[in-house]
Write a protein that holds these residues in place. Sequence first.
Motif, PDB file in Angstrom:
ATOM      1  N   ASN A  49       0.849  -1.201   0.000  1.00  9.78           N
ATOM      2  CA  ASN A  49       0.000   0.000   0.000  1.00  9.78           C
ATOM      3  C   ASN A  49       0.879   1.243   0.000  1.00  9.78           C
ATOM      4  O   ASN A  49       1.855   1.316   0.752  1.00  9.78           O
ATOM      5  CB  ASN A  49      -0.909   0.014   1.232  1.00  9.78           C
ATOM      6  N   ILE A  50       0.514   2.227  -0.830  1.00  8.92           N
ATOM      7  CA  ILE A  50       1.321   3.442  -0.978  1.00  8.92           C
ATOM      8  C   ILE A  50       0.607   4.602  -0.290  1.00  8.92           C
ATOM      9  O   ILE A  50      -0.542   4.912  -0.619  1.00  8.92           O
ATOM     10  CB  ILE A  50       1.515   3.781  -2.471  1.00  8.92           C
ATOM     11  N   TYR A  51       1.308   5.243   0.644  1.00  5.07           N
ATOM     12  CA  TYR A  51       0.728   6.376   1.368  1.00  5.07           C
ATOM     13  C   TYR A  51       1.524   7.639   1.067  1.00  5.07           C
ATOM     14  O   TYR A  51       2.755   7.624   1.069  1.00  5.07           O
ATOM     15  CB  TYR A  51       0.734   6.106   2.882  1.00  5.07           C
ATOM     16  N   GLN A  52       0.776   8.719   0.819  1.00  2.00           N
ATOM     17  CA  GLN A  52       1.367  10.026   0.544  1.00  2.00           C
ATOM     18  C   GLN A  52       1.109  10.926   1.746  1.00  2.00           C
ATOM     19  O   GLN A  52      -0.038  11.155   2.125  1.00  2.00           O
ATOM     20  CB  GLN A  52       0.715  10.617  -0.707  1.00  2.00           C
ATOM     21  N   MET A  53       2.186  11.416   2.361  1.00  2.46           N
ATOM     22  CA  MET A  53       2.075  12.241   3.554  1.00  2.46           C
ATOM     23  C   MET A  53       2.460  13.663   3.150  1.00  2.46           C
ATOM     24  O   MET A  53       3.641  13.963   2.973  1.00  2.46           O
ATOM     25  CB  MET A  53       2.975  11.653   4.637  1.00  2.46           C
ATOM     26  N   THR A  54       1.448  14.497   2.926  1.00  3.30           N
ATOM     27  CA  THR A  54       1.687  15.807   2.321  1.00  3.30           C
ATOM     28  C   THR A  54       2.012  16.872   3.378  1.00  3.30           C
ATOM     29  O   THR A  54       1.816  16.667   4.577  1.00  3.30           O
ATOM     30  CB  THR A  54       0.471  16.239   1.478  1.00  3.30           C
ATOM     31  N   ALA A  55       2.487  18.026   2.897  1.00  8.01           N
ATOM     32  CA  ALA A  55       2.984  19.081   3.788  1.00  8.01           C
ATOM     33  C   ALA A  55       1.877  19.725   4.619  1.00  8.01           C
ATOM     34  O   ALA A  55       2.172  20.470   5.559  1.00  8.01           O
ATOM     35  CB  ALA A  55       3.722  20.137   2.965  1.00  8.01           C
ATOM     36  N   ASP A  56       0.598  19.453   4.304  1.00 11.87           N
ATOM     37  CA  ASP A  56      -0.491  19.953   5.145  1.00 11.87           C
ATOM     38  C   ASP A  56      -0.756  19.005   6.320  1.00 11.87           C
ATOM     39  O   ASP A  56      -1.704  19.217   7.083  1.00 11.87           O
ATOM     40  CB  ASP A  56      -1.770  20.158   4.308  1.00 11.87           C
ATOM     41  N   PRO A 103       7.399  21.826   6.746  1.00 12.12           N
ATOM     42  CA  PRO A 103       6.568  21.770   7.942  1.00 12.12           C
ATOM     43  C   PRO A 103       6.937  20.562   8.801  1.00 12.12           C
ATOM     44  O   PRO A 103       7.225  19.489   8.278  1.00 12.12           O
ATOM     45  CB  PRO A 103       5.151  21.619   7.394  1.00 12.12           C
ATOM     46  N   VAL A 104       6.948  20.808  10.109  1.00 15.17           N
ATOM     47  CA  VAL A 104       7.304  19.772  11.076  1.00 15.17           C
ATOM     48  C   VAL A 104       6.074  19.465  11.915  1.00 15.17           C
ATOM     49  O   VAL A 104       5.299  20.367  12.250  1.00 15.17           O
ATOM     50  CB  VAL A 104       8.478  20.281  11.948  1.00 15.17           C
ATOM     51  N   PHE A 105       5.862  18.203  12.233  1.00 14.81           N
ATOM     52  CA  PHE A 105       4.702  17.783  13.034  1.00 14.81           C
ATOM     53  C   PHE A 105       5.181  16.951  14.217  1.00 14.81           C
ATOM     54  O   PHE A 105       6.070  16.106  14.069  1.00 14.81           O
ATOM     55  CB  PHE A 105       3.736  16.949  12.176  1.00 14.81           C
ATOM     56  N   GLU A 106       4.581  17.198  15.381  1.00  8.59           N
ATOM     57  CA  GLU A 106       4.963  16.454  16.585  1.00  8.59           C
ATOM     58  C   GLU A 106       3.747  15.764  17.179  1.00  8.59           C
ATOM     59  O   GLU A 106       2.649  16.330  17.180  1.00  8.59           O
ATOM     60  CB  GLU A 106       5.581  17.399  17.611  1.00  8.59           C
ATOM     61  N   PHE A 107       3.967  14.557  17.674  1.00  6.40           N
ATOM     62  CA  PHE A 107       2.885  13.764  18.265  1.00  6.40           C
ATOM     63  C   PHE A 107       3.359  13.166  19.576  1.00  6.40           C
ATOM     64  O   PHE A 107       4.539  12.864  19.728  1.00  6.40           O
ATOM     65  CB  PHE A 107       2.477  12.633  17.311  1.00  6.40           C
ATOM     66  N   SER A 108       2.411  12.999  20.518  1.00  8.35           N
ATOM     67  CA  SER A 108       2.752  12.279  21.739  1.00  8.35           C
ATOM     68  C   SER A 108       1.816  11.091  21.890  1.00  8.35           C
ATOM     69  O   SER A 108       0.686  11.118  21.379  1.00  8.35           O
ATOM     70  CB  SER A 108       2.683  13.207  22.951  1.00  8.35           C
ATOM     71  N   GLN A 109       2.296  10.055  22.570  1.00  4.22           N
ATOM     72  CA  GLN A 109       1.518   8.832  22.802  1.00  4.22           C
ATOM     73  C   GLN A 109       0.849   8.350  21.508  1.00  4.22           C
ATOM     74  O   GLN A 109      -0.377   8.367  21.386  1.00  4.22           O
ATOM     75  CB  GLN A 109       0.452   9.096  23.878  1.00  4.22           C
ATOM     76  N   LYS A 112       8.511  13.054  16.035  1.00  7.48           N
ATOM     77  CA  LYS A 112       8.617  14.312  15.285  1.00  7.48           C
ATOM     78  C   LYS A 112       8.933  13.953  13.830  1.00  7.48           C
ATOM     79  O   LYS A 112       9.902  13.231  13.569  1.00  7.48           O
ATOM     80  CB  LYS A 112       9.740  15.169  15.876  1.00  7.48           C
ATOM     81  N   VAL A 113       8.097  14.420  12.925  1.00  7.58           N
ATOM     82  CA  VAL A 113       8.304  14.143  11.502  1.00  7.58           C
ATOM     83  C   VAL A 113       8.233  15.441  10.706  1.00  7.58           C
ATOM     84  O   VAL A 113       7.744  16.462  11.192  1.00  7.58           O
ATOM     85  CB  VAL A 113       7.241  13.159  10.936  1.00  7.58           C
ATOM     86  N   ARG A 114       8.703  15.373   9.473  1.00  8.57           N
ATOM     87  CA  ARG A 114       8.530  16.494   8.556  1.00  8.57           C
ATOM     88  C   ARG A 114       7.995  15.953   7.236  1.00  8.57           C
ATOM     89  O   ARG A 114       8.081  14.755   6.954  1.00  8.57           O
ATOM     90  CB  ARG A 114       9.868  17.218   8.329  1.00  8.57           C
ATOM     91  N   SER A 115       7.399  16.862   6.475  1.00  9.45           N
ATOM     92  CA  SER A 115       6.947  16.479   5.145  1.00  9.45           C
ATOM     93  C   SER A 115       7.312  17.590   4.184  1.00  9.45           C
ATOM     94  O   SER A 115       7.102  18.763   4.475  1.00  9.45           O
ATOM     95  CB  SER A 115       5.441  16.250   5.150  1.00  9.45           C
ATOM     96  N   VAL A 116       7.866  17.214   3.046  1.00  7.65           N
ATOM     97  CA  VAL A 116       8.337  18.233   2.100  1.00  7.65           C
ATOM     98  C   VAL A 116       7.170  18.886   1.356  1.00  7.65           C
ATOM     99  O   VAL A 116       6.215  18.213   0.989  1.00  7.65           O
ATOM    100  CB  VAL A 116       9.342  17.651   1.091  1.00  7.65           C
ATOM    101  N   PRO A 117       7.245  20.219   1.169  1.00  6.79           N
ATOM    102  CA  PRO A 117       6.203  20.900   0.399  1.00  6.79           C
ATOM    103  C   PRO A 117       6.438  20.803  -1.106  1.00  6.79           C
ATOM    104  O   PRO A 117       7.570  20.805  -1.562  1.00  6.79           O
ATOM    105  CB  PRO A 117       6.330  22.351   0.873  1.00  6.79           C
ATOM    106  N   LYS A 118       5.345  20.727  -1.846  1.00  5.90           N
ATOM    107  CA  LYS A 118       5.369  20.615  -3.309  1.00  5.90           C
ATOM    108  C   LYS A 118       6.253  21.713  -3.927  1.00  5.90           C
ATOM    109  O   LYS A 118       6.195  22.866  -3.510  1.00  5.90           O
ATOM    110  CB  LYS A 118       3.929  20.752  -3.816  1.00  5.90           C
TER     111      LYS A 118
END
Length: 234
Positions: free
Chosen positions: A53-60, A145-151, A124-130
Motif C-alpha cells: 500500500n502506498i501512502y502520501q504524507m503531504t505538507a499539510d 513543515p514539522v509535526f509532533e505527536f505524543s503517545q 517528530k516528523v517532517r513532510s516536504v512541500p510541493k
Amino acid sequence: MNNNKIYLCAPVNALVEGIYEEKIPFTEIKKHGDFGLGTFDNLDGEMIMLDGNIYQMTADGRVHQVDENALTPFACVTFYQPLTHDELEEEMDYPAFLQWLQNLLPSPNIFYAIRIEGLFNYVKVRSVPKQENYRPLVDVAEEQPVFEFSQIEGTLAGFFTPSYMSSLSVPGLHLHFLSADLQHGGHLMNCRPVKIRAGIQCVSTLEMALPMSLDYLTWDFRRNTAQDLDKAEK
Ligand SMILES: [Zn+2]
C-alpha cells in the motif's frame, strides 16, 4: 530469498539537485518491492509503502492512500522479508534508540530494510512541500513543515545504507513514520519509543534504474552532493 535486493528507481543525487519530476509510475516501482519509502513527482510529500500500500504524507499534515498510477522521481523499495525480530520495552530517547538500532545491524557495509511497529511517547516528523523543478533540496528542506505527536502508535519503515553510497541513496538510517490510524506521518526526525518490535532484513544486492528523462540525461552531476543531502535529510 530471490527477491532480496534494494531497488532504487533513480539515484538520490538527482533529487538533491532539484530534479523533482521523473514521471516513474508506481506500477513500475511495485514490480520491485512492497515496502519502502521515497517521495512523489514535484516533491509532493513523503512516501511510505507498507504491504504494497502506498501512502502520501503531504505538507499539510494529511495522509492519503494513493494508487499505482501516482508518479515518483525517487523511491527505494524491497520485498520485505525480515530475518530477525527484536523487542524494546523501555522508553528510550532518540540517541539511545538510534544506538539500539545500530547494534542490531551486524555490519555498516551492507543494506538493511527496517520495519518497526509499536508505541511511541513522542514522534517528530517532517513532510516536504510541493516544488517546482530545479530548486536544490537543501533550500526546500529549510521550509519543511514539522509535526509532533505524543503517545502515538505506528510504524517506522526504511533502510540503512552504507555511508559511501550517498550519491545513490540516503546514507545511514532513513526512516518514515505512519501512525496506526493512517492519519499522520512523514520523514522521521526524532522519536521516543516505549514498546516496539523491530524487524530487520539484511540485503547485499542493489538494483538501480537510471531515469531516461531529458533533465537527468543532460544534467552535470560532478558536484559532490553529500553535504547537501546530510543537511536536507536530518
Ligand atoms: Zn525521507
